[in-house]
Design a protein around this motif. Sequence first.
Motif, mmCIF file in Angstrom:
data_model
loop_
_atom_site.group_PDB
_atom_site.id
_atom_site.type_symbol
_atom_site.label_atom_id
_atom_site.label_comp_id
_atom_site.label_asym_id
_atom_site.label_seq_id
_atom_site.Cartn_x
_atom_site.Cartn_y
_atom_site.Cartn_z
ATOM 1 N N VAL A 72 0.797 -1.014 0.033
ATOM 2 C CA VAL A 72 0.042 -0.040 -0.149
ATOM 3 C C VAL A 72 0.925 1.319 0.011
ATOM 4 N N ASP A 73 1.073 1.883 -1.203
ATOM 5 C CA ASP A 73 1.770 2.893 -1.372
ATOM 6 C C ASP A 73 3.350 2.805 -0.850
ATOM 7 N N GLY A 74 3.791 1.564 -0.798
ATOM 8 C CA GLY A 74 5.331 1.221 -0.630
ATOM 9 C C GLY A 74 5.207 0.627 0.825
ATOM 10 N N GLN A 75 4.284 0.587 1.457
ATOM 11 C CA GLN A 75 4.185 -0.103 3.067
ATOM 12 C C GLN A 75 3.596 -1.441 2.821
ATOM 13 N N SER A 76 3.996 -2.293 3.360
ATOM 14 C CA SER A 76 3.294 -3.776 3.322
ATOM 15 C C SER A 76 2.470 -4.067 4.665
ATOM 16 N N ARG A 77 1.491 -4.745 4.084
ATOM 17 C CA ARG A 77 0.621 -5.499 5.304
ATOM 18 C C ARG A 77 0.243 -6.815 4.798
ATOM 19 N N VAL A 78 0.132 -7.762 5.747
ATOM 20 C CA VAL A 78 0.125 -9.087 5.630
ATOM 21 C C VAL A 78 -1.225 -9.622 6.167
ATOM 22 N N VAL A 79 -1.983 -10.258 5.560
ATOM 23 C CA VAL A 79 -3.356 -10.867 6.014
ATOM 24 C C VAL A 79 -3.486 -12.306 5.485
ATOM 25 N N LYS A 80 -3.829 -13.036 6.471
ATOM 26 C CA LYS A 80 -3.889 -14.451 6.051
ATOM 27 C C LYS A 80 -5.270 -14.786 5.455
ATOM 28 N N THR A 81 -5.498 -15.653 4.738
ATOM 29 C CA THR A 81 -6.541 -16.032 3.988
ATOM 30 C C THR A 81 -7.603 -16.932 4.959
ATOM 31 N N ASP A 82 -8.959 -16.787 4.911
ATOM 32 C CA ASP A 82 -9.783 -17.318 5.753
ATOM 33 C C ASP A 82 -10.195 -18.719 5.218
ATOM 34 N N ALA A 83 -11.272 -19.232 5.847
ATOM 35 C CA ALA A 83 -11.656 -20.357 5.504
ATOM 36 C C ALA A 83 -12.302 -20.344 4.002
ATOM 37 N N ASN A 84 -12.530 -19.239 3.482
ATOM 38 C CA ASN A 84 -13.073 -19.238 2.080
ATOM 39 C C ASN A 84 -12.002 -18.641 0.864
ATOM 40 N N GLY A 85 -10.694 -18.730 1.672
ATOM 41 C CA GLY A 85 -9.596 -18.393 0.748
ATOM 42 C C GLY A 85 -9.337 -16.891 0.613
ATOM 43 N N ARG A 86 -10.143 -16.178 1.378
ATOM 44 C CA ARG A 86 -9.998 -14.741 1.254
ATOM 45 C C ARG A 86 -9.250 -14.018 2.197
ATOM 46 N N ALA A 87 -8.671 -12.894 1.761
ATOM 47 C CA ALA A 87 -7.949 -11.851 2.482
ATOM 48 C C ALA A 87 -8.350 -10.568 2.184
ATOM 49 N N ALA A 88 -8.717 -9.439 2.919
ATOM 50 C CA ALA A 88 -9.186 -8.101 2.633
ATOM 51 C C ALA A 88 -8.270 -7.073 3.476
ATOM 52 N N ILE A 89 -8.144 -5.941 2.931
ATOM 53 C CA ILE A 89 -7.986 -4.717 3.420
ATOM 54 C C ILE A 89 -9.102 -3.735 3.322
ATOM 55 N N ASP A 90 -9.218 -2.860 3.954
ATOM 56 C CA ASP A 90 -10.373 -1.745 4.045
ATOM 57 C C ASP A 90 -9.703 -0.493 4.413
ATOM 58 N N GLY A 91 -10.620 0.634 4.358
ATOM 59 C CA GLY A 91 -10.216 2.022 4.659
ATOM 60 C C GLY A 91 -9.238 2.687 3.760
#
Length: 345
Positions: A72-91
Amino acid sequence: MTMGRRVLAALAGAALLAMAVPAVAQVAMPDPKQISGVPLPASDVPAGTITVRVIRGSFANNLTGVDVTFDVDGQSRVVKTDANGRAAIDGLAPGTHVTAAAVVDGERLQSQPMTIGAGGFRVVLAATDAASTAQAQEDQQLAAGPAVRGAVALGPDSRIVAEFSSDQLTIYYVIQVVNTARTPVDIGGPLTIDLPAEALGAAMLEQSSSNARVSGTHVIVTGPFPPGTTNVNVGFGLPYSGPVAHLQQRWPVALPQVSMFALKTDGLDIQSSQITNKQTMTQQGEQVIVGTGPGIAAGQMMTIDITGLPYHHQWPRYTALAAASVVMVIGLWTAFGPASRRRAA
């Protein structure tokens, strides 16, 4: 033979057929690899939100617990996928630049760059399924190998289209010959479809297999048939002498279902005891009558009446011709009859 715009509207009848009756076969899903990493704007995803789905091979195989790294604009955010294989970021604020990446069994998957706007994005990251890849390679080898003795069938999207234009009734057969085997199939000779005996000017249409040809009122498809679908599209004129034209067709192999499309012109309609569901729909701005019914066994006669054809009675023409003949005879008699000869003497 070429097809006009109105016919093409009905030849797109697979979509109409899907709306008219329950689907006979599952709709083919797109290859996940073809859309892997492509951001898809989604109206149901909140603005400033990106959701990533990680799968292996197919949409039925979601991967859980995979680290998805969002840049995100050069900054890393790591999110693990859930039981449906999805990972999300918001805001995320409008104008933010984002990419998403994941590593599955040493294979790096990365999205195309995204810029946040007024909506959200969905992204699929599809890892390679080694077993599916091996099977696809094996399928290619078998398809290129020698033919084996087998059988073919007509596909569920095979259909008939009727068009009335310029006082002519034209019938189009859009036929799918399906080989479900992984190898080419030899059925012991050509597949021959005998058109109605009254068929006039039969000719192959665009997008037909090069193995299909017309001989008089016979459509001949030579083998061997490759795995999958062989398209056989043919058109012919169907003569009629009244407001009803009778289409009778005997199929050499079983037809999974009767599918008839008629481009609606004035009072044109279709009638048959073998059509159990009928409705009128709009396709590309054209009114199309869609009729469907249960399958027909090999060798069974299919009979459909096309009604409401504009028909002009012939007796006025014959009366006019008779009157003209009488006038001509009187004129000849006056010019060359006995009275004319006496005047000349």
